[in-house]
Design an enzyme around this catalytic site. Structure first.
Site, PDB file in Angstrom:
ATOM      1  N   LEU A   1      16.669  10.115  30.845  1.00  0.00           N
ATOM      2  CA  LEU A   1      18.076   9.949  31.182  1.00  0.00           C
ATOM      3  C   LEU A   1      18.158   9.549  32.654  1.00  0.00           C
ATOM      4  O   LEU A   1      17.195   9.713  33.402  1.00  0.00           O
ATOM      5  CB  LEU A   1      18.848  11.253  30.945  1.00  0.00           C
ATOM      6  N   SER A   2      19.317   9.078  33.079  1.00  0.00           N
ATOM      7  CA  SER A   2      19.419   8.650  34.478  1.00  0.00           C
ATOM      8  C   SER A   2      19.152   9.820  35.421  1.00  0.00           C
ATOM      9  O   SER A   2      18.559   9.637  36.484  1.00  0.00           O
ATOM     10  CB  SER A   2      20.781   8.016  34.761  1.00  0.00           C
ATOM     11  N   GLU A   3      19.586  11.037  35.042  1.00  0.00           N
ATOM     12  CA  GLU A   3      19.257  12.225  35.829  1.00  0.00           C
ATOM     13  C   GLU A   3      19.040  13.428  34.925  1.00  0.00           C
ATOM     14  O   GLU A   3      19.728  13.583  33.910  1.00  0.00           O
ATOM     15  CB  GLU A   3      20.357  12.585  36.848  1.00  0.00           C
ATOM     16  N   THR A   4      18.104  14.250  35.319  1.00  0.00           N
ATOM     17  CA  THR A   4      17.946  15.598  34.770  1.00  0.00           C
ATOM     18  C   THR A   4      18.117  16.571  35.929  1.00  0.00           C
ATOM     19  O   THR A   4      17.475  16.430  36.963  1.00  0.00           O
ATOM     20  CB  THR A   4      16.570  15.798  34.120  1.00  0.00           C
TER      21      THR A   4
ATOM     22  N   HIS B   1      27.440  13.056  38.388  1.00  0.00           N
ATOM     23  CA  HIS B   1      27.628  13.368  36.972  1.00  0.00           C
ATOM     24  C   HIS B   1      26.725  14.510  36.516  1.00  0.00           C
ATOM     25  O   HIS B   1      27.118  15.331  35.679  1.00  0.00           O
ATOM     26  CB  HIS B   1      27.405  12.120  36.105  1.00  0.00           C
TER      27      HIS B   1
END
Length: 264
Positions: free
Chosen positions: A42-45, A71
């Site tokens: 994902l774009s961020e964890t 987000h």
């Protein structure tokens, strides 16, 4: 390790920006967090640990740790409010990479984040930028981390098909933001992050830390509603508060699971 995926800045599942969230009792090695972020893709964890009356917070992209993420902060707050501190209405986060103090408040179904204001400065346009974006912006701005391209048409922003390999060649700017005035909303925006292996971020909260002061200078409004016009889309409620900005949005829970890792 318990693992959640939350769609942030979303009214429903499959909208907004998905973030992975791990609420942990203690920190695990940085290399393990990097591998989990790569595996999640994902774009961020986000990784959070309770530390006194606040939470330590770190975010990892598939390309490494990042210093500020909106987000995934909203997603983390959603998980803590819903599953950990069910009676709380305010959460405090201390970020590990850049030492930001972030505050998230729960207002009915909206989550309001208190973030630092980032004032962009004017920058020069190059042929490489035009070639990479496929359109000519009317203005270029720069923060210490990112590039911002202002367009005179909402349709242009929506229809951009950037060459991400050329954005990677920009000598400055970790990301490339594009924005324009909107008819339905106060402004629209998109966020491109190919340098950290995220071509387009569906909804990028930190982008608004610099877009809010810019658009306030243009329209004189302290409160605005913005729309991220990515494929998934998302709505961000914005407020200028001097040295701080407030970003509000909704969230939707997509997944609860367990990550099976050897923590030795």
């Amino acid at each position: 390790m318990k693992y959640y995926v939350v769609d942030a800045f979303a009214d429903n599942v499959f909208e907004g920006n998905p973030a992975g969230v791990c609420i942990m009792d203690d920190w695990i090695p940085m290399e393990k967090m990097e591998k989990i972020a790569i595996e999640n893709n994902l774009s961020e964890t986000a990784f959070a640990v309770k530390e006194g009356n606040s939470y330590g917070l770190r975010w990892f992209t598939p390309g490494g740790e990042i210093d500020l993420c909106g987000h995934a902060t909203l997603a983390t707050a959603y998980v803590v409010f819903r599953f950990v501190e069910k009676n709380a209405d305010v959460l405090h986060f201390n970020t590990k990479k850049a030492n930001h103090h972030l505050i998230v408040r729960k207002n009915d179904d909206l989550f309001e984040m208190d973030f630092p204001t980032i004032i962009p400065e004017r920058y020069h346009l190059t042929d490489l930028m035009v070639d990479a974006l496929g359109a000519v912006p009317v203005e270029v701005l720069r923060t210490s981390r990112d590039l911002i391209f202002i367009f005179d048409s909402e349709d242009t922003v929506k229809k951009l098909t950037p060459d991400f390999s050329k954005i990677k060649q920009f000598p400055v700017g970790l990301s490339a933001y594009v924005t324009a005035k909107s008819k339905e909303f106060d402004f629209v925006a998109r966020a491109f992050w190919p340098k950290i292996n995220v071509d387009e971020d569906p909804v990028c909260g930190t982008m608004y830390c610099s877009l809010i002061p810019y658009w306030r200078e243009q329209n004189g409004l302290d409160k605005m509603v913005a729309r991220q016009v990515s494929k998934r889309g998302g709505t961000v409620y914005c407020e200028f508060c001097g040295e701080r900005v407030k970003l509000s949005g909704r969230a939707a829970l997509y997944l609860i699971g367990d990550i099976c890792v050897d923590e030795e």
